[in-house]
Design an enzyme around this catalytic site. Sequence first.
Site, PDB file in Angstrom:
ATOM      1  N   GLU A 177       0.935  -1.421  -0.316  1.00  0.00           N
ATOM      2  CA  GLU A 177      -0.188   0.017  -0.441  1.00  0.00           C
ATOM      3  C   GLU A 177       0.641   0.979   0.286  1.00  0.00           C
ATOM      4  OE1 GLU A 177      -3.179  -0.025   3.551  1.00  0.00           O
ATOM      5  OE2 GLU A 177      -3.025  -2.189   2.739  1.00  0.00           O
ATOM      6  N   GLY A 214       5.661  -2.047   7.098  1.00  0.00           N
ATOM      7  CA  GLY A 214       7.299  -2.964   7.611  1.00  0.00           C
ATOM      8  C   GLY A 214       7.404  -1.726   8.188  1.00  0.00           C
ATOM      9  N   GLU A 215       8.842  -2.267   8.579  1.00  0.00           N
ATOM     10  CA  GLU A 215       9.314  -1.326   9.563  1.00  0.00           C
ATOM     11  C   GLU A 215      10.783  -1.184   8.798  1.00  0.00           C
ATOM     12  OE1 GLU A 215      10.193  -0.386  12.449  1.00  0.00           O
ATOM     13  OE2 GLU A 215      11.726   0.352  11.804  1.00  0.00           O
ATOM     14  N   ASN A 253      -6.887   3.405  14.538  1.00  0.00           N
ATOM     15  CA  ASN A 253      -7.932   3.320  14.331  1.00  0.00           C
ATOM     16  C   ASN A 253      -8.014   1.747  14.641  1.00  0.00           C
ATOM     17  OD1 ASN A 253      -9.203   4.435  11.987  1.00  0.00           O
ATOM     18  ND2 ASN A 253      -7.621   3.405  10.488  1.00  0.00           N
ATOM     19  N   CYS A 274      -2.608   1.867   7.610  1.00  0.00           N
ATOM     20  CA  CYS A 274      -1.633   1.301   6.522  1.00  0.00           C
ATOM     21  C   CYS A 274      -1.480  -0.222   7.246  1.00  0.00           C
ATOM     22  CB  CYS A 274      -0.274   1.675   6.313  1.00  0.00           C
ATOM     23  SG  CYS A 274      -0.085   1.811   4.797  1.00  0.00           S
TER      24      CYS A 274
HETATM   25  N1  SAH Z   1       6.707   0.119  11.291  1.00  0.00           N
HETATM   26  C1  SAH Z   1       7.289   1.651  11.218  1.00  0.00           C
HETATM   27  C2  SAH Z   1       6.394   2.460  10.234  1.00  0.00           C
HETATM   28  C3  SAH Z   1       5.013   1.636   9.287  1.00  0.00           C
HETATM   29  S1  SAH Z   1       3.873   2.240  11.415  1.00  0.00           S
HETATM   30  C4  SAH Z   1       6.665   1.599  12.205  1.00  0.00           C
HETATM   31  O1  SAH Z   1       6.586   1.317  13.583  1.00  0.00           O
HETATM   32  O2  SAH Z   1       6.708   3.308  12.531  1.00  0.00           O
HETATM   33  C5  SAH Z   1       3.474   3.614  10.759  1.00  0.00           C
HETATM   34  C6  SAH Z   1       2.877   4.192  11.577  1.00  0.00           C
HETATM   35  O3  SAH Z   1       1.748   3.637  11.698  1.00  0.00           O
HETATM   36  C7  SAH Z   1       3.342   3.872  13.102  1.00  0.00           C
HETATM   37  O4  SAH Z   1       3.872   5.060  14.107  1.00  0.00           O
HETATM   38  C8  SAH Z   1       2.672   2.696  13.961  1.00  0.00           C
HETATM   39  O5  SAH Z   1       2.314   2.613  15.324  1.00  0.00           O
HETATM   40  C9  SAH Z   1       1.037   3.110  13.627  1.00  0.00           C
HETATM   41  N2  SAH Z   1       0.334   2.371  13.233  1.00  0.00           N
HETATM   42  C10 SAH Z   1      -0.290   0.848  12.844  1.00  0.00           C
HETATM   43  N3  SAH Z   1      -1.294   0.466  12.894  1.00  0.00           N
HETATM   44  C11 SAH Z   1      -2.818   1.618  13.143  1.00  0.00           C
HETATM   45  C12 SAH Z   1      -3.631   2.186  13.976  1.00  0.00           C
HETATM   46  N4  SAH Z   1      -4.270   1.012  13.472  1.00  0.00           N
HETATM   47  N5  SAH Z   1      -3.875   2.830  13.716  1.00  0.00           N
HETATM   48  C13 SAH Z   1      -3.071   3.808  14.207  1.00  0.00           C
HETATM   49  N6  SAH Z   1      -2.065   4.022  13.521  1.00  0.00           N
HETATM   50  C14 SAH Z   1      -1.433   2.790  13.577  1.00  0.00           C
HETATM   51 FE1  SF4 Z   2       5.459  -3.628  11.920  1.00  0.00          FE
HETATM   52 FE2  SF4 Z   2       5.605  -0.108  12.492  1.00  0.00          FE
HETATM   53 FE3  SF4 Z   2       3.264  -1.851  12.198  1.00  0.00          FE
HETATM   54 FE4  SF4 Z   2       4.912  -2.448  14.016  1.00  0.00          FE
HETATM   55  S1  SF4 Z   2       3.390  -0.932  13.366  1.00  0.00           S
HETATM   56  S2  SF4 Z   2       3.807  -4.149  12.818  1.00  0.00           S
HETATM   57  S3  SF4 Z   2       6.762  -2.233  13.607  1.00  0.00           S
HETATM   58  S4  SF4 Z   2       4.925  -1.237  10.749  1.00  0.00           S
END
Ligand code: SAH
Ligand code: SF4
Length: 408
Positions: free
Chosen positions: A91, A219-220, A350, A393
């Site tokens: 995405e 992804g990370e 979310n 995402c």
């Molecule tokens: N892996 C990296 C980058 C991708 S996640 C990280 O964790 O920072 C990007 C952001 O979206 C992160 O801050 C994550 O905690 C947040 N995120 C993940 N799931 C979410 C959700 N359901 N609602 C709001 N933010 C969310």
């Molecule tokens: Fe991976 Fe970032 Fe989601 Fe944690 S929040 S599972 S590190 S994409």
Amino acid sequence: MPTDIKSLTQEELQAQFQAWGQPTYRAAQLLEWLYARRVVDWDAMTNLPRALRDRLRTEFTLHTLALVRKQGATDATQKFLWRLPDHALIESVLIPANPALYGEPSDRHTLCVSTQVGCAYGCEFCASGLDGWKRNLGVEEIVEQVVAVERWNDREQSKVHSPQSIVGGEAITQDAARYLPESRTQTTDEDEALDPASRIPHPATPPRLVNNLVIMGMGEPLANYDPLLKALRLLNAPWGGGIGARKITISTSGLAPQIRKLAEEPLQVRLAISLHGATDATRNRLMPVNRKYPLSELIRACECYLEKKGRMLTFEYLLIAGVNDGLAQVEPLAALARRLKAKVNLIPYNPVDGLPWQRPTDAAQEAFLAALEKRKVPATLRREKGSDIAAACGQLRLKTEHELAAST
Ligand code: SAH
Ligand code: SF4
């Protein structure tokens, strides 16, 4: 596996062309086709000699992302689901500038890109990690997310404007010749071998849409370090994506050693730490990565980043009802933010299908923000509805994967 052309830097291309006995300006011409005109096949590159195009075709791939699904309205946040050549889904999310955040109404857009298929870090609240990690994205797959969104926008614009304006180099406006790139005015003997079509001037280079990049998709990012950094150099270069380094933000769940490594890079990107808890107890509950790199280690790595890069840190803090939204988290959060001169972005959770976590009430969100502000910590609360899609995402891909599985 052949190398994809969008994983090469200008220097690498020049070296390749030199090895083939080609003049170096050919590299600039090729890059213009890739990043400014965003063509999808070699034959569109009409100012490159046919023999060179054939050689490029045999030695390199020119992969593009296939749009599988798009969610959202054209003037609001839009989510793109792409299929990769191996059928994996990823995405990207396009977010129009929010005047409240940027202080100016404008046509600026932020693109949120993915760096992996799935995620191995398994944060409890996140859709991206639910089905585990599948693979890292290659350099070109990161770069192409930006190019493919620009290409999509070109097509949208050509629907709005006259059919003559921007239609894949075929419809030519009267004064298009004024916009000819400099490299096209150079002629050599090899120009004799060009297509007759190349003698027709190209239309103006289409404008760019994306001026901010956030590496916050699936992804990370720091677990795919080298491809990500190379992709960012390509997206930052004036001959490539042309996005300012300070307009690029990498978000990480807290990979301390890679944060230290990033601090040494010449590229001046911003860093966002997905904190989501200001104590080890809260972070451990939400993010398994905290057991490997507990807060003390993460904060030391951030200090190192701050020392090398200056004031460029943000804490992302999801607000999840009954988990981390209690006012008891505010004081330790404020202390960390002060120590690292970080700004805090509060993001209402979310909800994800199949997960138990909930978003706090508006009043609880506002109370958390007010408590931070009272402690003089710069903080914002994401209130606008549109970014719900952006915040989640990984969910569109998960939904699509599950629908596909159910239908077979
Ligand atoms: N892996 C990296 C980058 C991708 S996640 C990280 O964790 O920072 C990007 C952001 O979206 C992160 O801050 C994550 O905690 C947040 N995120 C993940 N799931 C979410 C959700 N359901 N609602 C709001 N933010 C969310
Ligand atoms: Fe991976 Fe970032 Fe989601 Fe944690 S929040 S599972 S590190 S994409």
